[in-house]
Design an enzyme around this catalytic site. Structure first.
Site, PDB file in Angstrom:
ATOM      1  N   PHE A 122       0.874  -1.175   0.000  1.00  0.00           N
ATOM      2  CA  PHE A 122       0.000   0.000   0.000  1.00  0.00           C
ATOM      3  C   PHE A 122       0.906   1.218   0.000  1.00  0.00           C
ATOM      4  CE2 PHE A 122      -2.233   3.195   2.648  1.00  0.00           C
ATOM      5  CZ  PHE A 122      -3.518   3.207   2.113  1.00  0.00           C
ATOM      6  N   GLY A 130       4.031  12.570   4.544  1.00  0.00           N
ATOM      7  CA  GLY A 130       3.750  11.440   5.440  1.00  0.00           C
ATOM      8  C   GLY A 130       2.486  11.717   6.227  1.00  0.00           C
ATOM      9  N   SER A 131       2.602  12.590   7.227  1.00  0.00           N
ATOM     10  CA  SER A 131       1.430  12.899   8.062  1.00  0.00           C
ATOM     11  C   SER A 131       0.318  13.548   7.258  1.00  0.00           C
ATOM     12  CB  SER A 131       1.837  13.837   9.204  1.00  0.00           C
ATOM     13  OG  SER A 131       2.722  13.175  10.070  1.00  0.00           O
ATOM     14  N   ARG A 246      -6.077   1.190  11.498  1.00  0.00           N
ATOM     15  CA  ARG A 246      -5.770   1.650  12.870  1.00  0.00           C
ATOM     16  C   ARG A 246      -6.274   0.664  13.913  1.00  0.00           C
ATOM     17  NH1 ARG A 246      -6.811   7.586  10.623  1.00  0.00           N
ATOM     18  NH2 ARG A 246      -4.660   7.851   9.938  1.00  0.00           N
ATOM     19  N   GLY A 342      15.340  -6.613  34.530  1.00  0.00           N
ATOM     20  CA  GLY A 342      16.681  -6.121  34.854  1.00  0.00           C
ATOM     21  C   GLY A 342      17.610  -6.229  33.653  1.00  0.00           C
ATOM     22  N   GLU A 366       0.801   4.690  10.064  1.00  0.00           N
ATOM     23  CA  GLU A 366      -0.662   4.760   9.888  1.00  0.00           C
ATOM     24  C   GLU A 366      -1.264   5.921  10.701  1.00  0.00           C
ATOM     25  OE1 GLU A 366      -2.928   1.229   9.410  1.00  0.00           O
ATOM     26  OE2 GLU A 366      -1.151   0.068   8.914  1.00  0.00           O
ATOM     27  N   GLY A 367      -0.539   7.028  10.703  1.00  0.00           N
ATOM     28  CA  GLY A 367      -0.941   8.215  11.459  1.00  0.00           C
ATOM     29  C   GLY A 367      -0.280   8.179  12.827  1.00  0.00           C
TER      30      GLY A 367
HETATM   31  C1  LIG Z   1       8.300   0.708   9.439  1.00  0.00           C
HETATM   32  C2  LIG Z   1       7.415   1.627   8.642  1.00  0.00           C
HETATM   33  C3  LIG Z   1       6.481   1.060   7.772  1.00  0.00           C
HETATM   34  C4  LIG Z   1       5.664   1.896   6.993  1.00  0.00           C
HETATM   35  N1  LIG Z   1       4.810   1.336   6.076  1.00  0.00           N
HETATM   36  C5  LIG Z   1       4.106   2.151   5.233  1.00  0.00           C
HETATM   37  C6  LIG Z   1       3.327   1.589   4.164  1.00  0.00           C
HETATM   38  O1  LIG Z   1       3.242   0.364   3.984  1.00  0.00           O
HETATM   39  N2  LIG Z   1       2.674   2.443   3.322  1.00  0.00           N
HETATM   40  C7  LIG Z   1       2.737   3.802   3.469  1.00  0.00           C
HETATM   41  O2  LIG Z   1       2.133   4.508   2.676  1.00  0.00           O
HETATM   42  N3  LIG Z   1       3.478   4.358   4.479  1.00  0.00           N
HETATM   43  C8  LIG Z   1       4.163   3.568   5.353  1.00  0.00           C
HETATM   44  N4  LIG Z   1       4.935   4.120   6.355  1.00  0.00           N
HETATM   45  C9  LIG Z   1       5.019   5.579   6.483  1.00  0.00           C
HETATM   46  C10 LIG Z   1       4.334   6.115   7.729  1.00  0.00           C
HETATM   47  O3  LIG Z   1       2.923   6.008   7.622  1.00  0.00           O
HETATM   48  C11 LIG Z   1       4.813   7.570   7.930  1.00  0.00           C
HETATM   49  O4  LIG Z   1       6.174   7.469   8.355  1.00  0.00           O
HETATM   50  C12 LIG Z   1       3.989   8.317   8.952  1.00  0.00           C
HETATM   51  O5  LIG Z   1       2.709   8.600   8.436  1.00  0.00           O
HETATM   52  C13 LIG Z   1       4.653   9.642   9.386  1.00  0.00           C
HETATM   53  O6  LIG Z   1       5.042  10.387   8.273  1.00  0.00           O
HETATM   54  P1  LIG Z   1       6.547  10.975   8.218  1.00  0.00           P
HETATM   55  O7  LIG Z   1       7.475   9.869   8.532  1.00  0.00           O
HETATM   56  O8  LIG Z   1       6.696  11.671   6.931  1.00  0.00           O
HETATM   57  O9  LIG Z   1       6.607  12.020   9.425  1.00  0.00           O
HETATM   58  P2  LIG Z   1       6.199  13.575   9.324  1.00  0.00           P
HETATM   59  O10 LIG Z   1       4.887  13.708   8.666  1.00  0.00           O
HETATM   60  O11 LIG Z   1       7.353  14.325   8.777  1.00  0.00           O
HETATM   61  O12 LIG Z   1       6.030  13.938  10.866  1.00  0.00           O
HETATM   62  C14 LIG Z   1       7.141  14.295  11.701  1.00  0.00           C
HETATM   63  C15 LIG Z   1       6.619  14.610  13.100  1.00  0.00           C
HETATM   64  O13 LIG Z   1       5.705  15.736  13.033  1.00  0.00           O
HETATM   65  C16 LIG Z   1       4.490  15.396  13.669  1.00  0.00           C
HETATM   66  N5  LIG Z   1       3.376  16.064  12.974  1.00  0.00           N
HETATM   67  C17 LIG Z   1       3.138  16.084  11.640  1.00  0.00           C
HETATM   68  N6  LIG Z   1       2.016  16.777  11.383  1.00  0.00           N
HETATM   69  C18 LIG Z   1       1.528  17.202  12.598  1.00  0.00           C
HETATM   70  C19 LIG Z   1       0.397  17.971  13.002  1.00  0.00           C
HETATM   71  N7  LIG Z   1      -0.476  18.429  12.104  1.00  0.00           N
HETATM   72  N8  LIG Z   1       0.232  18.224  14.321  1.00  0.00           N
HETATM   73  C20 LIG Z   1       1.120  17.752  15.233  1.00  0.00           C
HETATM   74  N9  LIG Z   1       2.208  17.017  14.904  1.00  0.00           N
HETATM   75  C21 LIG Z   1       2.408  16.735  13.613  1.00  0.00           C
HETATM   76  C22 LIG Z   1       4.399  13.873  13.497  1.00  0.00           C
HETATM   77  O14 LIG Z   1       3.521  13.320  14.461  1.00  0.00           O
HETATM   78  C23 LIG Z   1       5.831  13.461  13.713  1.00  0.00           C
HETATM   79  O15 LIG Z   1       6.092  13.397  15.085  1.00  0.00           O
HETATM   80  C24 LIG Z   1       5.746   3.302   7.145  1.00  0.00           C
HETATM   81  C25 LIG Z   1       6.671   3.851   8.047  1.00  0.00           C
HETATM   82  C26 LIG Z   1       7.510   3.039   8.770  1.00  0.00           C
HETATM   83  C27 LIG Z   1       8.517   3.672   9.708  1.00  0.00           C
END
Ligand SMILES: Cc1cc2nc3c(=O)[nH]c(=O)nc-3n(C[C@H](O)[C@H](O)[C@H](O)COP(=O)(O)OP(=O)(O)OC[C@H]3O[C@@H](n4cnc5c(N)ncnc54)[C@H](O)[C@@H]3O)c2cc1C
Length: 382
Positions: A122, A130-131, A246, A342, A366-367
């Site tokens: 997916f 990402g977010s 989720r 420990g 996943e968020g």
């Molecule tokens: C092991 C692994 C498997 C994954 N598998 C998949 C997959 O199969 N398919 C897929 O599509 N994705 C996948 N992902 C991606 C994952 O869903 C994203 O890493 C995640 O959504 C966060 O996005 P980012 O890493 O770009 O962090 P960012 O979006 O850059 O966020 C960085 C920080 O900012 C915070 N933040 C961002 N926006 C806000 C806001 N509006 N308010 C407050 N805080 C905020 C976040 O919580 C985080 O702490 C995977 C990731 C990992 C590590």
């Protein structure tokens, strides 16, 4: 017993637990140590019907309730989180086809996927999206021609679980840049199609058997009949899929936390300090009481969301609460379980440190926890 589960759900949970304990758990350490892809379990998972556990019988799935699905994922996660992450990533892909596709597409992709003949991935996340996936830049440009409508896919997806091992990838891409989220469409892309390439597996802190990859699309041609739903419906499909996902992440968290708690209880009853089992110390007893209470609360939130989903009610808010609470709870419970062991908990000879590493990403993917809080607050302030 809880108010959300019936005898059929418990029967499914029992059989998955027995399978997971006998077949999946014995290889969990090896998968982690050697970063072996958890796909080594695919034939066994397929044989017991787990690869289609999220799908209705009509499309070759197990046809179980969402509550039974929660309990099955929980049982699998207690045995091996890497294997669970591979399976739940496959569920994201097949859920997207179930939700966004038509019957021809469901018959084409879901039936082999449900039987474990094919594996899905997916692909929503991008290096700079990402977010907020609506910031994506991957583009699907329509090419109308005499041979039939096609799209050209260009862009990069990041952190995509299963991708290099998958047979098909559900990819989200912009078909109308001016419409933002409403201009995103979903496509099913053959992993071996021309123009699809993968980076090496990303080295990660945990879930070492649930490989994640960067996926590049360079002029990859996709036929119009591989588009799921109407143009512009992809984002809505992705959000519905993530609501389901989720609940599965919440189940993964309660499975990992239960495994950690059981190990800590067993350890505390036999490990002696000052000539008595450490379980006699009230400081640790209170720690256990808090761990068990939080774990139960997380399960109840997860099962409530699963029950709502099974009943066809709205559950986005409840799924966000379940994922948020379970992911944070599992971080605390696995950390305390390690503490109770420990120095032995810190040693790689014991499984505790693996559970601590595996569970960390549940607060991110996943968020993230912050995004779940945003979803919950949005409903409260609506
Ligand atoms: C092991 C692994 C498997 C994954 N598998 C998949 C997959 O199969 N398919 C897929 O599509 N994705 C996948 N992902 C991606 C994952 O869903 C994203 O890493 C995640 O959504 C966060 O996005 P980012 O890493 O770009 O962090 P960012 O979006 O850059 O966020 C960085 C920080 O900012 C915070 N933040 C961002 N926006 C806000 C806001 N509006 N308010 C407050 N805080 C905020 C976040 O919580 C985080 O702490 C995977 C990731 C990992 C590590």
């Amino acid at each position: 017993m809880d108010p959300f589960t019936d005898d059929d759900d418990l029967a499914v949970a029992d059989s998955v637990r027995r399978f997971a304990d006998e077949v999946i758990a014995p290889r969990a350490a090896e998968i982690d140590d050697s970063a072996l892809f958890a796909g080594v379990h695919l034939p066994a998972l397929a044989e017991v019907g787990l690869m289609g556990m999220n799908l209705p019988e009509r499309w070759g799935g197990a046809g179980v309730s969402s509550v039974a699905l929660y309990l099955a994922v929980e049982a699998l996660a207690a045995a091996c989180a890497s294997t669970t992450s591979m399976v739940t990533a496959h569920f994201l892909a097949t859920d997207a086809i179930l939700i966004g596709g038509d019957d021809t597409q469901r018959a084409r992709w879901l039936v082999p996927a449900a039987s474990g003949k094919t594996l899905g991935a997916f692909a929503l996340t991008e290096p700079n999206a990402g977010s907020n996936p609506a910031d994506m830049t991957t583009r699907a440009s329509a090419l109308g021609d005499p041979l039939g409508d096609r799209y050209l896919l260009n862009g990069v997806k990041h952190f995509i679980s299963n991708a290099a091992h998958a047979d098909f990838i559900v990819v989200f891409a912009i078909t109308d840049a001016s419409a933002r989220a409403r201009g995103i469409s979903a496509f099913v892309v053959d992993r071996n199609a021309k123009g699809v390439s993968m980076g090496p597996a990303e080295p990660t802190m945990g879930l070492k058997g649930g490989h994640v990859f960067e996926v590049r699309f360079d002029g990859c041609e996709v036929a119009a009949d591989c588009r799921l739903g109407a143009e512009g419906s992809g984002f809505r499909t992705a959000m519905k899929v993530l609501d389901n996902g989720r609940i599965e992440i919440a189940a993964t968290c309660t499975g990992i936390a239960r495994a950690a708690l059981d190990m800590a209880l067993a350890w505390a009853k036999t490990r002696e300090v000052d000539g008595e089992p450490i379980a006699r110390f009230q400081g640790l007893q209170w720690m256990f009481a808090d761990m068990a209470t939080e774990l139960d609360a997380a399960r109840l939130l997860g099962l409530r969301a699963a029950r709502l989903r099974a009943d066809g009610a709205r559950f986005s808010h409840e799924a966000a609460m379940a994922k948020l609470f379970a992911a944070e709870m599992a971080g605390r419970v696995t950390d305390n379980a390690l503490q109770i062991h420990g120095g032995y908990g810190y040693s790689r000879q014991m499984p505790l440190e693996r559970l601590v590493r595996d569970v960390r990403v549940m607060r991110i993917y996943e968020g993230s926890s912050e995004i779940q809080r945003n979803i919950i607050a949005r409903t409260l302030l609506h």
